[in-house]
Each structure stands twice: as C-alpha cells, then as structure tokens.
Design an enzyme around this catalytic site. Structure first.
Site: not given
Ligand code: NAD
Length: 478
Positions: A225-226, A229-230, A247, A281, A380
């Site tokens: 994810g982002s 949040i990561g 990731e 991503c 991004e």
């Molecule tokens: P996000 O970080 O908002 O959400 C990702 C996941 O985290 C979701 O399931 C969300 O519900 C969960 N989440 C949100 N807040 C949280 C918290 N406080 N604690 C734990 N979990 C929480 O990201 P998104 O908008 O769903 O996805 C887009 C992002 O993901 C982009 O930055 C993209 O580049 C990245 N991404 C990376 C890869 C990779 O392999 N590197 C692949 C796909 C997407």
C-alpha cells in the site's frame, strides 16, 4: 451483505456495521461489506493459529500443501470469467485487465504449489566433529494487508508465497476491493484447504487493518500500500519485533536515449502508465528523454495518447475508471498544480460520450517540460498521467532517475548495451527493465523496492525466504 471468511466459514462481523461497495464505472453502490473490527481480527488470528500450530495445515507434508495450491490454481483458472466479472464491477477494471489479474492469481498458485517441496535448507561446513544444517520453518501466522489496485494479483503473490512456506494467513483486503478475494477463499475451502489456513477479514484500514498490524499472535506482516500507512504498520510491528515486508509506492522512470527503438518503446511506455488507469505501483510515471530526441519521442507518444479511450469497465476500452471519487480529485489536483508549475499538456485521451456521468473517469494525459522539483515529478499520482522531461547525457539521466524518494522499477531504452547496463547499475530501484517494461509482470521475478518504495521481496522463490524463519541446527558428534 458479505461476511468475513474465517475457519472456512462465512462469518458476520461481531460488532455489526457495513461499508457500501461502489461501482467505479457509474458511482452507484451495489453491495455491502462486513465492517470488521479488532474482535473479528482476533477471531481470524485464533483460527489461523489453530491451523498452523499442530492443526491440519501445520502438520501437512509440503508435497500435500503443493497439491492443494495446484488444485486452487485449477479452480481459479476454471472460475476466471466469474472472478474477472466481480473485479470489473468492484474495481472498474476493463475486462482484459480483470482477466489478466485472474490469470496471474492462478499462476501464483501454480508457481508456489510447485515450490512447496523444493524449498529446503543447507548443510554447512563447520569445525570437525560437528554437523550443521539449516531449516526453513514457517513464521506461523502471517498477516497480509492488501491494496485495492490489484487485489487478486497481490493476494496471489503474498498469500501464495506465505502458504507455500507453510504459514496460515489472515488477510485484510482494501475496503474498496474485497469481493474477488472472498470468492477465492471460498474456492480454496472447496479445494480442501484445512480450516484456518486462509482467513479474510474485510473492513476499513484504520479499524480492521490497524487491528491486524497491532495484534498479538501475528508472526509476520506483509503490507502492500502507500508509504504513509506502511510506515505506521512497520512502527506497530516493531513494538512486537514482528518482521514486515513493505511493498509501497513508486515514481518509476522510463529513461529513453536517442538511439532507442521507438517503435518498440512507444507502446510499452504508454501501456506502463495507462494500465489499470495508472493505478499501478510500478507504473512508469516519469518519462526522461535525451534532449536530442525529446520532440520526436513526445510526438510519437502524443499520437498514442490522443487515441486512448476511457469508459466503463464493461466496454473494455484502453482505460477504465479510477477506483473512487477522491482518487479522481487527487489526479485533478496534480494536473492543476503541474500546469501552475509551468508544465505543458501535450496530448490527452478521450472519455467516451456514453460513459455514465457519475463514473470516476480521468483522461490519460501526457505532460511535457515538467520540472524535476515539481510535485508531479516526485510524488505518486496513481492515475494515468505521464510527466516528461529532457536530460542532457547519461549522468544527467541517472541523476534525474534517482531524484525521487521512491525506487521501485526503472525502464532503460537504448541500443547501446554497455550504457544499458551502466544505467541499470546506477539506478536505485528493485527492478530494472532494459528495452522492455513490465508493470507488475512476471510471477517468477522477485519484486520490491528500495528507499520509500519499501523493503523485502515478494514474487519468485526469493519470497519464500521472507515468509520463513531460518533455523540453524548444530550437532556435535565427536
Ligand atoms: P493504502 O496504504 O491507503 O491502503 C492499503 C491497505 O492498508 C488497505 O487494505 C487499507 O485498508 C489498509 N490500511 C489503511 N490504513 C491502515 C492503518 N492505519 N493500519 C493498517 N492498515 C491500513 O494504499 P491504497 O490506496 O489502498 O493503495 C495504493 C498504494 O499502494 C499506492 O501507494 C501504491 O503504489 C501502493 N502499491 C504498492 C504495490 C507494491 O507492490 N509495491 C502494489 C500495489 C499498490
């Protein structure tokens, strides 16, 4: 209303509550998700723990685990159309993309099914009188937090690898895209996966996601994810000394030298930014072009951008809708800021006239003369927006390529093999493509980032090391 999937059963949310599911093609709600909380996450972890520690899953021979994964590969392949149809509605993916995602999911189970009984440690030379060996053991319970952009592919790579290594999984998909994964978990149960091997809790990130990141009883976390949040997930895991794979996002450069084969490069460069409406991503979102070829490359790409059609998933056009209204607003904000920073729109695709008015459609846009320090060159967007800028020479190309906080993928386009390899070495990223670009492609190819794109690797056999604990066993026999 949908339910969680825990211990091979559909389970309602303990505290009740729901989340509306919106069809991105027309903006209309069409289903409701169970809104999971910490209590549901605890129930899923308990089920996974039972499966892993002495349960049917934990005791299963690796070859039998492999057979189950292969059965799931066949089930997903057989339900490819059904899964794609779910994803088209849930995520707005054009049919071709949704089918490709389902195929990739099947392929992950095929790949990791074959790996289960081939994943082994070593014997090590040591002092005379000793025998030393290493064992790969599963962590136990792995947590998987999944984003909405490629639910099936990311489930396949993350959960597939974790299962192959012998872990039981608790999955929290994104609130915008859960439906295909609930169906896959049902298919897994039908294939004979033991209770508790695969558990899914749906819900918001700040509720169910955060609860999973903070929960006792999770031995490893895979977060996709982002970056923002990561960081929080990694902080929560650090408090319990739980290893994490991150990731995260990217701002991946396509580096085009004047001697590049433009006929090959142009379609790949366009595809790498419009695939999945730019919500990838590893999207190639920055275009760095040697100055002597800058106008020629922009002309070639402009013709392709202008021909792109955007519309509802069911029309299966070049580009579908974005996932939600806020994502569309985000893209629009980036475009406005880029224009204010002096960037020039070179070409845009068209939204088809009959696209529903309330769908989340963004026109694919090629922008030139984007300044390296502008937000569009560094952040991004997660939309179909390609930011082009010229470079002077090889050193300048490398400097610009490395001038963001991210480091996920890079593309190098040149006929000079030595230069291609020099640039590949100098670019800080987890993957480099030379005279090709594969956003997300290749189940066999280790994937992951450096810098703010994260750490750890998924995909390929390499991923199994991350989903395992290496134990060194020392035997004295003199
Ligand atoms: P996000 O970080 O908002 O959400 C990702 C996941 O985290 C979701 O399931 C969300 O519900 C969960 N989440 C949100 N807040 C949280 C918290 N406080 N604690 C734990 N979990 C929480 O990201 P998104 O908008 O769903 O996805 C887009 C992002 O993901 C982009 O930055 C993209 O580049 C990245 N991404 C990376 C890869 C990779 O392999 N590197 C692949 C796909 C997407």
């Amino acid at each position: 209303m949908t339910t969680h999937f825990i211990d091979n059963r559909r389970v309602a949310a303990i505290e009740g509550g729901h989340i509306d599911v919106i069809d991105p093609s027309d903006g209309a709600p069409f289903a409701q998700l169970a809104r999971g909380t910490a209590a549901d996450v605890r129930a899923a972890i308990t089920a996974a723990r039972r499966a892993a520690d002495g349960g049917a899953w934990g005791r299963m021979a690796p070859a039998d685990r492999g057979r189950l994964l292969h059965r799931l590969h066949e089930a997903v392949a057989a339900h490819r159309d059904e899964l794609a149809a779910i994803e088209m509605r849930d995520c707005g993916k054009p049919r071709r993309q949704a089918l490709a995602d389902a195929s990739a999911l099947a392929r992950y189970f095929e790949f990791y099914g074959g790996a289960c009984d081939k994943w082994h440690g070593e014997t090590l030379p040591y002092t005379p009188g000793y025998a030393v060996m290493t064992w790969y053991e599963p962590h136990g319970v792995t947590g998987h937090i999944i984003p909405w952009n490629y639910p099936m592919q990311i489930f396949g790579r993350s959960v597939g690898g974790a299962l192959a290594a012998g872990n039981a999984c608790v999955v929290k998909p994104a609130e915008d895209a859960c439906l295909s994964l609930l169906r896959v978990a049902e298919l897994a149960a039908e294939c004979g996966f033991p209770d508790g091997a695969i558990n899914i809790v749906t819900g918001y990130g700040h509720e169910a996601g955060q609860a999973l990141a903070e929960a006792e009883g999770v031995d490893h976390l895979s977060f996709t994810g982002s970056a923002a949040i990561g960081t929080r997930v990694a902080q929560s895991a650090a408090l319990r000394h739980v290893p994490v794979t991150l990731e995260l996002g990217g701002k991946s450069p396509q580096i085009v030298f004047a001697d590049a084969d433009l006929d090959r490069a142009s379609p790949a460069i366009v595809n790498a930014i419009v695939q999945n409406a730019g919500q990838t991503c590893s999207a190639g979102s920055r275009l760095l072009v040697e100055r002597s070829a800058y106008a020629r490359v922009l002309d070639a790409l402009a013709a392709r951008f202008s021909a792109l059609e955007v519309g509802p998933a069911a029309r299966d056009l070049d580009v579908g809708p974005l996932i939600r209204a806020s994502q569309l607003q985000r893209v629009e904000r980036f475009l406005a800021a880029a224009h204010a920073d002096g960037a020039r729109t070179v070409a845009q695709g068209q939204i088809v006239p009959d696209a529903p008015a309330n769908g989340f459609y963004a026109r694919p846009t090629l922008l030139a003369d984007v300044k390296p320090e502008a937000a569009l060159a560094r952040e991004e967007v997660f939309g179909p927006v390609l930011a082009a800028m010229p470079f002077e020479d090889e050193a300048d190309a490398i400097r610009l390529a490395n001038a963001t906080a991210y480091g996920l993928v890079a593309g190098v386009w040149t006929a000079d093999g030595g230069r291609a390899l020099r640039v590949a070495r100098a670019v800080r990223s987890g993957q480099v493509f030379i005279n090709d670009y594969g956003a997300g492609g290749g189940v066999e190819l280790p994937f992951g980032g450096v810098k703010s794109s994260g750490y750890g690797r998924e995909k390929g056999l390499t991923a199994l090391a991350g989903f395992s604990v290496l134990k060194t066993v020392v035997i004295r026999h003199d």
